[in-house]
Design a protein around this motif. Structure first.
Motif, short mmCIF file in Angstrom:
data_model
loop_
_atom_site.label_atom_id
_atom_site.label_comp_id
_atom_site.label_asym_id
_atom_site.label_seq_id
_atom_site.Cartn_x
_atom_site.Cartn_y
_atom_site.Cartn_z
N PRO A 71 0.87 -1.29 -0.11
CA PRO A 71 0.20 -0.19 0.05
C PRO A 71 0.76 1.27 -0.05
O PRO A 71 1.83 1.20 0.36
CB PRO A 71 -0.69 -0.24 1.35
N PRO A 72 0.29 2.36 -0.56
CA PRO A 72 0.92 3.43 -0.49
C PRO A 72 1.84 3.88 0.85
O PRO A 72 2.74 4.79 0.76
CB PRO A 72 0.03 4.70 -1.17
N HIS A 73 1.29 3.82 2.05
CA HIS A 73 1.81 4.40 3.28
C HIS A 73 3.05 3.43 3.53
O HIS A 73 3.40 3.80 4.48
CB HIS A 73 0.60 4.45 4.26
N TYR A 74 3.53 2.49 2.93
CA TYR A 74 4.62 1.61 3.29
C TYR A 74 5.89 2.45 2.77
O TYR A 74 6.06 3.10 1.50
CB TYR A 74 4.61 0.24 2.84
#
Length: 74
Positions: A71-74
């Protein structure tokens, strides 16, 4: 006495006009609400179709969960 009757008649006419105006306004608001609900229903169907298509596409692109990017938040 005659002046009182004329005054009462004028008040009644004024009240009847106000009621008619309010009834008209309520009908317009009711029509607008109905149109908004119909539009919401159409948009919900379209969103559900898009979500279904996206899930199918995601399944085709990333058949193996380990190949799915993080996911983009990693």
């Amino acid at each position: 006495m005659e002046q009182e009757i004329g005054s009462l008649t004028a008040r009644i006419v004024d009240l009847e006009m106000r009621v008619a105006f309010q009834e008209h306004t309520i009908q317009e608001l009711s029509d607008a609400l109905a149109a908004s609900r119909m539009e919401t229903t159409v948009l919900e169907r379209k969103l559900n179709n898009v979500m279904t298509d996206l899930k199918q596409l995601r399944g085709l692109l990333y058949a193996d969960p380990s190949t799915e990017p993080p996911p983009p938040h990693y």
